[in-house]
Design a protein around this motif. Structure first.
Motif, PDB file in Angstrom:
ATOM      1  N   ASN A 173       0.633  -1.078  -0.191  1.00 43.66           N
ATOM      2  CA  ASN A 173       0.106   0.182  -0.207  1.00 43.66           C
ATOM      3  C   ASN A 173       0.746   1.174  -0.174  1.00 43.66           C
ATOM      4  O   ASN A 173       0.280   1.984   0.361  1.00 43.66           O
ATOM      5  CB  ASN A 173      -0.763   0.243   1.256  1.00 43.66           C
ATOM      6  N   TYR A 174       2.135   0.807  -0.318  1.00 46.69           N
ATOM      7  CA  TYR A 174       3.030   2.332  -0.522  1.00 46.69           C
ATOM      8  C   TYR A 174       2.580   3.132  -1.209  1.00 46.69           C
ATOM      9  O   TYR A 174       2.722   2.164  -2.766  1.00 46.69           O
ATOM     10  CB  TYR A 174       4.448   2.336   0.005  1.00 46.69           C
ATOM     11  N   ASP A 175       2.744   4.107  -1.654  1.00 45.73           N
ATOM     12  CA  ASP A 175       2.194   4.599  -2.718  1.00 45.73           C
ATOM     13  C   ASP A 175       3.634   5.353  -4.220  1.00 45.73           C
ATOM     14  O   ASP A 175       3.175   5.921  -4.919  1.00 45.73           O
ATOM     15  CB  ASP A 175       1.321   6.627  -2.742  1.00 45.73           C
ATOM     16  N   GLY A 176       4.604   5.652  -3.061  1.00 49.15           N
ATOM     17  CA  GLY A 176       5.991   5.580  -3.666  1.00 49.15           C
ATOM     18  C   GLY A 176       6.207   7.049  -4.194  1.00 49.15           C
ATOM     19  O   GLY A 176       6.584   7.711  -4.942  1.00 49.15           O
ATOM     20  N   VAL A 218       3.642  -4.061  -6.249  1.00 54.12           N
ATOM     21  CA  VAL A 218       4.396  -3.784  -4.616  1.00 54.12           C
ATOM     22  C   VAL A 218       5.791  -3.330  -4.811  1.00 54.12           C
ATOM     23  O   VAL A 218       6.225  -2.627  -5.839  1.00 54.12           O
ATOM     24  CB  VAL A 218       4.666  -5.686  -3.601  1.00 54.12           C
ATOM     25  N   HIS A 219       6.333  -2.519  -3.157  1.00 58.08           N
ATOM     26  CA  HIS A 219       7.394  -1.368  -3.205  1.00 58.08           C
ATOM     27  C   HIS A 219       7.959  -2.710  -2.234  1.00 58.08           C
ATOM     28  O   HIS A 219       7.842  -2.848  -1.041  1.00 58.08           O
ATOM     29  CB  HIS A 219       7.179  -0.314  -2.863  1.00 58.08           C
ATOM     30  N   ILE A 220       9.095  -2.854  -2.759  1.00 57.05           N
ATOM     31  CA  ILE A 220      10.134  -3.210  -1.740  1.00 57.05           C
ATOM     32  C   ILE A 220      11.634  -2.553  -1.019  1.00 57.05           C
ATOM     33  O   ILE A 220      12.176  -1.396  -1.820  1.00 57.05           O
ATOM     34  CB  ILE A 220      11.278  -4.254  -2.479  1.00 57.05           C
ATOM     35  N   ALA A 221      11.792  -2.674   0.628  1.00 59.97           N
ATOM     36  CA  ALA A 221      13.404  -1.411   0.902  1.00 59.97           C
ATOM     37  C   ALA A 221      13.769  -1.713   2.206  1.00 59.97           C
ATOM     38  O   ALA A 221      13.710  -3.254   1.956  1.00 59.97           O
ATOM     39  CB  ALA A 221      11.275  -0.298   1.814  1.00 59.97           C
TER      40      ALA A 221
END
Length: 448
Positions: free
Chosen positions: A370-373, A416-419
């Motif tokens: 759910n991260y919008d970037g 998805v985002h990966i951090a």
């Protein structure tokens, strides 16, 4: 051979006669080497070895090199330049003339008398020229060899066998290959750069297109807007490409002589193993500054500390540490571009880490649906991924990189985002500080 020599002498005499009687400027063919005692007494590699980075140096000791012309201005992609290669290395020679290909064709062996010439750098590439422009004290520039001095410095030995292009992989592209004729296999244009004009023929601007190795890694094809093939469109397939390798700053580049150098006769990349959805090795990013890559996010939640690009032993990495911040809490985020997992299966993440002066700072690998970037990732919901992270190198830099292992992403779907999230501190007694330096490299996502 005797009649051939007589014919060449007659032609040269005829050309000289025309020059004397014509008002139109023409350039002399290089004098023909007559087999005297004149011989090469150094190599191109020796020029590199003797050069001091950042300097401009004049030749004063009658040095002579010989090599074969591997590129010229025949199709206007190399401006006022020929490229000379011997068995040890290659170098570009700047020459103040047009139509150089007529007298310095590809495959010609030249002897170059360096006395009085200069060598210097452009964008990190060593070149030969005729002098140095010092009109701007902050920026000295190597200038081409004047046309009037061509016959003094360049002697034709005749046509020779063109060097076979050196076949190299992405990881083999290093400084020692500057100006060399190379062939890159299993490569294709990035999908966004297919069916695009090689160059900007309308505005006469140089264009850069991304070339992607099927196994990971990127180089950039540079094409002048003046090139005769600038208005030709790039192919969609994959295959091999031949050209002159160069670097500008930190960017690995290739320049072709004509479109015959591009042999993309196969379908888009066929992988013997997993398909590569994403790959970044940071080799194209300028070192010693804050990491900045399109679509990546490099954010400081607290402590105002950002991931940097660091170069060590000719390898560039993403680096983070709280050391020197004098901050009680340092939290820094490095976030990959969004990855779509709906169009593949069996996705796996892998990367390398290396630690230095480990005293307890943390590095986590997180994933969010759910991260919008758009910033402030600490307000989104993140899941921790189970990865192996380098640790325990308390007295210096760890000797080797630690492999993360293959991290299963197949349980996730959608965008998805990966951090990479770093947490540390740099205040209080030394024993309580947590400012471990972490390096991250070769971030890859594959799918079946």
């Amino acid at each position: 051979m005797k009649w051939l020599l007589i014919g060449k002498i007659f032609f040269t005499s005829f050309l000289l006669g025309n020059l004397l009687s014509s008002c139109v400027k023409k350039y002399d063919a290089p004098p023909i080497y007559a087999g005297s005692n004149l011989k090469a007494n150094t190599t191109i590699k020796s020029l590199y070895d003797s050069h001091l980075a950042g300097n401009n140096e004049q030749f004063v000791d009658n040095e002579i090199i010989t090599g074969i012309v591997t590129a010229n201005d025949a199709n206007d992609n190399f401006y006022k330049t020929i490229v000379l290669q011997d068995s040890t290395a290659a170098i570009s020679i700047r020459m103040d003339g047009f139509g150089l290909s007529a007298n310095y064709p590809i495959g010609m062996r030249l002897m170059v008398k360096l006395n009085g010439m200069w060598m210097g750098e452009y964008g990190g590439m060593l070149q030969l020229g005729g002098g140095v422009d010092r009109s701007d004290p902050l920026f000295t520039e190597l200038v081409p060899v004047p046309a009037a001095l061509f016959s003094k410095h360049f002697l034709s030995v005749g046509m020779d066998v063109l060097p076979t292009p050196l076949e190299v992989s992405y990881n083999q592209l290093h400084d020692s290959l500057h100006s060399r004729l190379v062939r890159l296999n299993n490569i294709e244009f990035a999908i966004t750069d297919t069916a695009k004009f090689f160059g900007d023929a309308i505005n006469k601007l140089t264009t850069s297109h991304s070339l992607k190795f099927c196994g990971g890694g990127t180089v950039y094809l540079r094409t002048s807007g003046f090139a005769s093939f600038a208005s030709v469109k790039t192919p969609r397939g994959s295959g091999s490409i031949t050209g002159i390798y160069s670097e500008f700053g930190s960017q690995r580049q290739l320049m072709i002589r004509d479109t015959n150098d591009v042999q993309f006769n196969q379908n888009r990349c066929i992988f013997n193993g997993p398909a590569v959805l994403f790959y970044e090795d940071f080799e194209q990013v300028i070192p010693n500054q804050s990491l900045s890559i399109p679509q990546w996010a490099n954010l400081a939640e607290s402590g105002n500390q950002f991931y940097q690009i660091q170069s060590f032993q000719n390898n560039r990495v993403a680096s983070i540490t709280a050391l020197g911040t004098n901050e009680t809490a340092v939290t820094s985020w490095l976030i990959l571009p969004a990855i779509q997992l709906n169009n593949s299966s069996g996705e796996q993440l892998s990367f390398l880490t290396r630690d230095a002066f480990d005293n307890g700072a943390g590095l986590q690998i997180l994933l969010s649906n759910n991260y919008d970037g758009k910033g402030q990732p600490w307000k989104a919901k993140w899941s921790t991924l189970n990865a192996i992270i380098a640790k325990g190198s308390v007295g210096g830099v760890s000797a080797v990189f630690t492999k993360s292992g293959n991290i299963n992403l197949s349980n996730y779907a959608g965008l998805v985002h990966i951090a990479f999230k770093y947490t540390g501190s740099d205040t209080g007694p030394l024993a309580s500080r947590k400012n471990t330096n972490y390096w991250v490299d070769d971030v890859k996502i594959t799918a079946q």
